[in-house]
Write an enzyme that holds these catalytic residues in place. Structure first.
Site, PDB file in Angstrom:
ATOM      1  N   TRP A  35       0.869  -1.187   0.000  1.00 24.98           N
ATOM      2  CA  TRP A  35       0.000   0.000   0.000  1.00 24.98           C
ATOM      3  C   TRP A  35       0.902   1.232   0.000  1.00 24.98           C
ATOM      4  O   TRP A  35       1.842   1.327   0.780  1.00 24.98           O
ATOM      5  CB  TRP A  35      -0.926   0.054   1.220  1.00 24.98           C
ATOM      6  N   GLU A  81      -2.969  -2.906  -2.708  1.00 25.88           N
ATOM      7  CA  GLU A  81      -4.130  -2.342  -1.988  1.00 25.88           C
ATOM      8  C   GLU A  81      -4.526  -0.965  -2.512  1.00 25.88           C
ATOM      9  O   GLU A  81      -3.746  -0.018  -2.467  1.00 25.88           O
ATOM     10  CB  GLU A  81      -3.790  -2.255  -0.487  1.00 25.88           C
ATOM     11  N   LYS A 108      -7.119   2.527  -2.856  1.00 25.00           N
ATOM     12  CA  LYS A 108      -7.739   3.471  -1.931  1.00 25.00           C
ATOM     13  C   LYS A 108      -8.429   4.569  -2.740  1.00 25.00           C
ATOM     14  O   LYS A 108      -7.961   4.940  -3.810  1.00 25.00           O
ATOM     15  CB  LYS A 108      -6.645   4.061  -1.038  1.00 25.00           C
ATOM     16  N   ASP A 131      -9.754  -3.079   1.317  1.00 24.64           N
ATOM     17  CA  ASP A 131      -9.809  -2.557   2.688  1.00 24.64           C
ATOM     18  C   ASP A 131     -11.187  -1.919   2.904  1.00 24.64           C
ATOM     19  O   ASP A 131     -11.633  -1.101   2.094  1.00 24.64           O
ATOM     20  CB  ASP A 131      -8.672  -1.530   2.865  1.00 24.64           C
ATOM     21  N   HIS A 160     -11.596   1.861   2.350  1.00 29.54           N
ATOM     22  CA  HIS A 160     -10.988   2.493   1.185  1.00 29.54           C
ATOM     23  C   HIS A 160     -11.922   2.761   0.025  1.00 29.54           C
ATOM     24  O   HIS A 160     -11.493   2.932  -1.109  1.00 29.54           O
ATOM     25  CB  HIS A 160      -9.802   1.639   0.704  1.00 29.54           C
ATOM     26  N   HIS A 170      -8.578  -6.340   4.124  1.00 32.28           N
ATOM     27  CA  HIS A 170      -8.175  -5.571   5.288  1.00 32.28           C
ATOM     28  C   HIS A 170      -9.465  -5.180   5.968  1.00 32.28           C
ATOM     29  O   HIS A 170     -10.121  -4.221   5.574  1.00 32.28           O
ATOM     30  CB  HIS A 170      -7.384  -4.317   4.878  1.00 32.28           C
ATOM     31  N   ASP A 214     -11.854   6.980   6.258  1.00 32.20           N
ATOM     32  CA  ASP A 214     -11.057   5.782   6.499  1.00 32.20           C
ATOM     33  C   ASP A 214     -10.391   5.889   7.872  1.00 32.20           C
ATOM     34  O   ASP A 214      -9.178   5.988   7.995  1.00 32.20           O
ATOM     35  CB  ASP A 214     -10.009   5.669   5.381  1.00 32.20           C
ATOM     36  N   ASP A 256     -10.232   3.823  10.419  1.00 27.74           N
ATOM     37  CA  ASP A 256      -9.621   2.625  11.008  1.00 27.74           C
ATOM     38  C   ASP A 256     -10.046   2.377  12.451  1.00 27.74           C
ATOM     39  O   ASP A 256      -9.206   2.060  13.308  1.00 27.74           O
ATOM     40  CB  ASP A 256      -8.085   2.683  10.887  1.00 27.74           C
ATOM     41  N   ASP A 302      -7.098  -4.564   9.822  1.00 26.88           N
ATOM     42  CA  ASP A 302      -6.368  -3.306   9.667  1.00 26.88           C
ATOM     43  C   ASP A 302      -7.137  -2.188  10.370  1.00 26.88           C
ATOM     44  O   ASP A 302      -7.953  -1.515   9.759  1.00 26.88           O
ATOM     45  CB  ASP A 302      -6.176  -2.991   8.171  1.00 26.88           C
TER      46      ASP A 302
END
Ligand code: RNT
Ligand code: ZN
Length: 424
Positions: free
Chosen positions: A191, A232, A234, A265, A268, A292, A300, A302, A332
């Site tokens: 990433w 990955e 995004k 992810d 993302h 992820h 995003d 997380d 993640d």
């Protein structure tokens, strides 16, 4: 006299009967769940800091950990100590995903393009000793002076671009070594933060450079027995709101053409898009993908993964299509505002609970309703199954796997915090 049945066992026996009446074999489900590894991300333990310097996450990659809960792991030993505790609170046998910045270089400065397998030997020996399912790896294309301009593999500066290509190559050697050592293929994920805050004029050039960099990085063929490349995408990040070089279309195209894995992810994509719906789409054209699993709130962000509809939707996709051999489940998220061990435990246990619920679904019944066009009954059933007694199966599964039942894990985390954190 027969041993007195515990509450957990009694509840399980009733749940078992209830599921059996719907054609679901709870014993088989628990066995299946026990065979699904989840890759725990090492970076939850120290807010994506790593051990290269005391500076930690620099924010130049558009990812950010917020909060300052005490007790953060400050060395690899501390991180491993925390992980051991965490693993003892989670049922099943799992994997660990490392980032390049978690190298152990014995106090010497080793540049990222110079990292070698030996810098991860202690991690590998530990993973073997703890009988982990395997190790996964990630190049660290952020928190570095050469990433401070916002561009790495797509950089217009040839020196910078080449540096990151060399980092990627070094990471593949490390990943392959890990895969061999652990006797389980290492998923090596890439990433990069590359993108622009404001509207660019040239959207094509950076993508051509990224393609070139990936081609150079992946030039050496590695056996999928030991090593799997993953990329990955995004949609946007902080500081790359207007343009991200590695967009979904870009990496989807690259992965199909070059037969790499694609990493989806949860945070993302556009907030109204879920990665659950992307699993069957991407797997129509790709052999394997990496997830992820994360939780974005408005962006995003997380957040720690919880048992949300989004998470369940992912688990249902995996279970209904039996995608477990083709989908690598990685976590993640990173939250520095709560106990970091608890964050790991909550997120991982939620992931496993979601998988259990999905595996317990009386799917044939609902499939039939859908096939018959009875969408009223389909909705009715999907709603009814939400309150089937899965928690009795979960508790029993935890007991069987010798990990705390219910919230008992919280007491263990609190006791660990009281004992260990004051020394940090
Ligand atoms: C960032 C990506 C990436 C990182 C980790 C640390 O937006 O999700 O996967 O979170 O590699
Ligand atoms: Zn990610």
């Amino acid at each position: 006299m027969a041993k007195k049945q515990s509450q957990v066992e009694k509840a399980y026996e009733m749940a078992k009967e209830r599921y059996a009446a719907l054609g679901v074999d709870t014993e088989r489900v628990m066995q299946k769940l026990g065979e699904i590894p989840v890759s725990l991300h090492c970076w939850q333990g120290d807010d994506v800091g790593g051990f290269e310097s005391s500076q930690g996450l620099s924010g130049d990659g558009g990812i950010q950990a917020t909060g300052n809960y005490p007790g953060k792991a400050r060395s690899a030993e501390q991180l491993r100590q925390d992980l051991e505790k965490v693993l003892s609170l989670i049922p099943g046998r799992h994997r660990l995903s490392l980032h390049a910045i978690y190298a152990e270089t014995g106090g010497r400065k080793v540049e990222r393009d110079d990292l070698q397998p030996k810098h991860f030997q202690t991690w590998i020996d530990w993973a073997k000793e703890k009988k982990l399912h395997g190790l996964d790896f990630n190049g660290s294309f952020f928190s570095h002076p050469k990433a401070s301009g916002g561009f790495t593999l797509a950089s217009p500066d040839e020196g910078i671009r080449k540096f990151w290509v060399r980092h990627g190559i070094a990471c593949r050697k490390i990943g392959e070594y890990m895969g061999r050592q652990m006797k389980s293929a290492c998923v090596d994920n890439v990433w990069i933060p590359d993108g622009y805050k404001d509207i660019p004029v040239d959207r094509k050039g950076p993508r051509e450079r990224l393609k070139k960099s990936l081609d150079e990085m992946f030039a050496e063929k590695l056996s999928p027995k030991h090593h799997l490349d993953s990329i990955e995408s995004k949609l946007f990040g902080i500081g790359s709101e207007s343009y991200v070089v590695g967009s979904h279309e870009f990496y989807m195209g690259y992965a199909i053409r070059n037969k790499t894995l694609l990493c989806l992810d949860s945070g993302h994509f556009h907030p109204t898009e879920t990665i659950a719906d992307k699993i069957s789409s991407t797997l129509t054209f790709l052999d394997e993908i990496l997830l992820h699993v994360s939780r974005g709130i408005r962006w995003d962000s997380d957040h720690v993964v919880i048992l949300s509809d989004d998470l369940l939707a992912i688990a249902y996709e995996l279970a209904r299509n039996d995608y477990f051999a083709r989908v690598h489940i990685g976590l993640d998220f990173f939250d520095a505002s709560i106990n970091r061990l608890a964050a790991w435990v909550i997120g991982t246990r939620s992931m496993l609970k979601a998988l259990l619920i999905a595996l317990l679904e009386p799917v044939e019944k609902v499939r039939r309703l859908e096939k018959d066009g009875d969408f009223t009954a389909r909705l009715g059933w999907l709603e009814e199954q939400k309150t089937l007694p899965f928690s009795a199966v979960w508790d029993y599964y935890c007991q069987q796997q010798s990990v705390p039942v219910g919230s008992a894990w919280l007491d263990e985390v609190k006791a660990y915090e009281a004992k260990v954190f004051p020394t940090r």
